[in-house]
Design a protein around this motif. Sequence first.
Motif, PDB file in Angstrom:
ATOM      1  N   THR A 263     123.487  75.343  51.676  1.00  0.00           N
ATOM      2  CA  THR A 263     123.241  76.148  50.485  1.00  0.00           C
ATOM      3  C   THR A 263     122.760  75.230  49.374  1.00  0.00           C
ATOM      4  O   THR A 263     123.362  74.195  49.120  1.00  0.00           O
ATOM      5  N   ASP A 264     121.681  75.638  48.731  1.00  0.00           N
ATOM      6  CA  ASP A 264     121.075  74.852  47.655  1.00  0.00           C
ATOM      7  C   ASP A 264     120.942  75.761  46.440  1.00  0.00           C
ATOM      8  O   ASP A 264     120.170  76.716  46.466  1.00  0.00           O
ATOM      9  N   THR A 265     121.718  75.486  45.408  1.00  0.00           N
ATOM     10  CA  THR A 265     121.649  76.283  44.188  1.00  0.00           C
ATOM     11  C   THR A 265     120.746  75.571  43.202  1.00  0.00           C
ATOM     12  O   THR A 265     121.036  74.453  42.777  1.00  0.00           O
ATOM     13  N   LEU A 266     119.644  76.228  42.856  1.00  0.00           N
ATOM     14  CA  LEU A 266     118.649  75.605  41.983  1.00  0.00           C
ATOM     15  C   LEU A 266     119.101  75.622  40.527  1.00  0.00           C
ATOM     16  O   LEU A 266     119.643  76.618  40.050  1.00  0.00           O
ATOM     17  N   PRO A 267     118.858  74.521  39.810  1.00  0.00           N
ATOM     18  CA  PRO A 267     119.219  74.483  38.393  1.00  0.00           C
ATOM     19  C   PRO A 267     118.213  75.280  37.561  1.00  0.00           C
ATOM     20  O   PRO A 267     117.100  75.571  38.020  1.00  0.00           O
ATOM     21  N   ASP A 268     118.605  75.640  36.350  1.00  0.00           N
ATOM     22  CA  ASP A 268     117.666  76.299  35.444  1.00  0.00           C
ATOM     23  C   ASP A 268     116.459  75.401  35.254  1.00  0.00           C
ATOM     24  O   ASP A 268     116.598  74.183  35.113  1.00  0.00           O
ATOM     25  N   GLY A 269     115.278  75.989  35.286  1.00  0.00           N
ATOM     26  CA  GLY A 269     114.043  75.229  35.102  1.00  0.00           C
ATOM     27  C   GLY A 269     113.339  74.889  36.404  1.00  0.00           C
ATOM     28  O   GLY A 269     112.245  74.342  36.386  1.00  0.00           O
ATOM     29  N   ILE A 270     113.959  75.209  37.550  1.00  0.00           N
ATOM     30  CA  ILE A 270     113.325  74.969  38.851  1.00  0.00           C
ATOM     31  C   ILE A 270     113.415  76.252  39.665  1.00  0.00           C
ATOM     32  O   ILE A 270     114.455  76.903  39.707  1.00  0.00           O
ATOM     33  N   ILE A 271     112.285  76.597  40.309  1.00  0.00           N
ATOM     34  CA  ILE A 271     112.265  77.744  41.211  1.00  0.00           C
ATOM     35  C   ILE A 271     111.744  77.293  42.571  1.00  0.00           C
ATOM     36  O   ILE A 271     111.020  76.307  42.678  1.00  0.00           O
ATOM     37  N   ALA A 272     112.123  78.036  43.591  1.00  0.00           N
ATOM     38  CA  ALA A 272     111.564  77.806  44.933  1.00  0.00           C
ATOM     39  C   ALA A 272     110.207  78.495  44.959  1.00  0.00           C
ATOM     40  O   ALA A 272     110.079  79.652  44.536  1.00  0.00           O
ATOM     41  N   ALA A 273     109.186  77.806  45.443  1.00  0.00           N
ATOM     42  CA  ALA A 273     107.823  78.337  45.401  1.00  0.00           C
ATOM     43  C   ALA A 273     107.687  79.654  46.152  1.00  0.00           C
ATOM     44  O   ALA A 273     107.006  80.564  45.684  1.00  0.00           O
ATOM     45  N   ASP A 274     108.340  79.781  47.300  1.00  0.00           N
ATOM     46  CA  ASP A 274     108.180  81.009  48.090  1.00  0.00           C
ATOM     47  C   ASP A 274     109.266  82.046  47.818  1.00  0.00           C
ATOM     48  O   ASP A 274     109.228  83.139  48.372  1.00  0.00           O
ATOM     49  N   GLN A 275     110.241  81.725  46.965  1.00  0.00           N
ATOM     50  CA  GLN A 275     111.295  82.672  46.599  1.00  0.00           C
ATOM     51  C   GLN A 275     111.612  82.518  45.109  1.00  0.00           C
ATOM     52  O   GLN A 275     112.732  82.158  44.734  1.00  0.00           O
ATOM     53  N   PRO A 276     110.643  82.790  44.232  1.00  0.00           N
ATOM     54  CA  PRO A 276     110.816  82.485  42.808  1.00  0.00           C
ATOM     55  C   PRO A 276     111.947  83.255  42.123  1.00  0.00           C
ATOM     56  O   PRO A 276     112.436  82.819  41.089  1.00  0.00           O
ATOM     57  N   ASP A 277     112.382  84.371  42.684  1.00  0.00           N
ATOM     58  CA  ASP A 277     113.448  85.149  42.052  1.00  0.00           C
ATOM     59  C   ASP A 277     114.840  84.770  42.543  1.00  0.00           C
ATOM     60  O   ASP A 277     115.838  85.290  42.042  1.00  0.00           O
ATOM     61  N   GLU A 278     114.923  83.881  43.514  1.00  0.00           N
ATOM     62  CA  GLU A 278     116.216  83.474  44.086  1.00  0.00           C
ATOM     63  C   GLU A 278     116.712  82.188  43.433  1.00  0.00           C
ATOM     64  O   GLU A 278     115.960  81.242  43.283  1.00  0.00           O
ATOM     65  N   ARG A 279     117.983  82.150  43.072  1.00  0.00           N
ATOM     66  CA  ARG A 279     118.586  80.934  42.503  1.00  0.00           C
ATOM     67  C   ARG A 279     119.259  80.110  43.600  1.00  0.00           C
ATOM     68  O   ARG A 279     119.556  78.943  43.412  1.00  0.00           O
TER      69      ARG A 279
END
Length: 166
Positions: free
Chosen positions: A61-77
């Motif tokens: 599980t990888d929880t993205l910090p504010d200011g970074i998005i996953a390119a193929d899942q931009p709405d997922e944190r």
Amino acid sequence: MLANFASGGNKSCEKSEEPKDKEIEITKDASVSEVEVNEFFTYTINVKNTGEVDLTNVKVTDTLPDGIIAADQPDEREISFTVDELKVGETQEFTFDAQVTDSAQLDAELENIACVVTTELPEEECDDATVQVSEETIPIEPPVDKEEPVKDQPESLPVTGPEAVA
């Protein structure tokens, strides 16, 4: 004093087997150490079974910090990966592209943490990767229209026939 031991026949002394080690290692890296707003880069996560038994239901599980998005899942944190089994000594690599958004604070260090658990090891093992957001910003360009006009062709053809206006 005499000791009297009853014999129950030939019994071999069985040695109990030592419990085998269950261990896992996770490492996380970013393809860059410094990144501009709107720039894409890649995260790589490696999970290795360093123990003596096969591990099952391996979940990263990888929880993205504010200011970074996953390119193929931009709405997922939270980005997650699952492997049914990780054999002894085996390494599984996971990668995904990320982008620094314009909500990222300039000149900030963004720490991103990935963790792994398995059926046999329910306590999280984690590692992180940090990127520095630079003062520069890459402009977002509108999509390019792939249809190019044919040269030496008028933009519209003259109307002929009964619909033509004189």
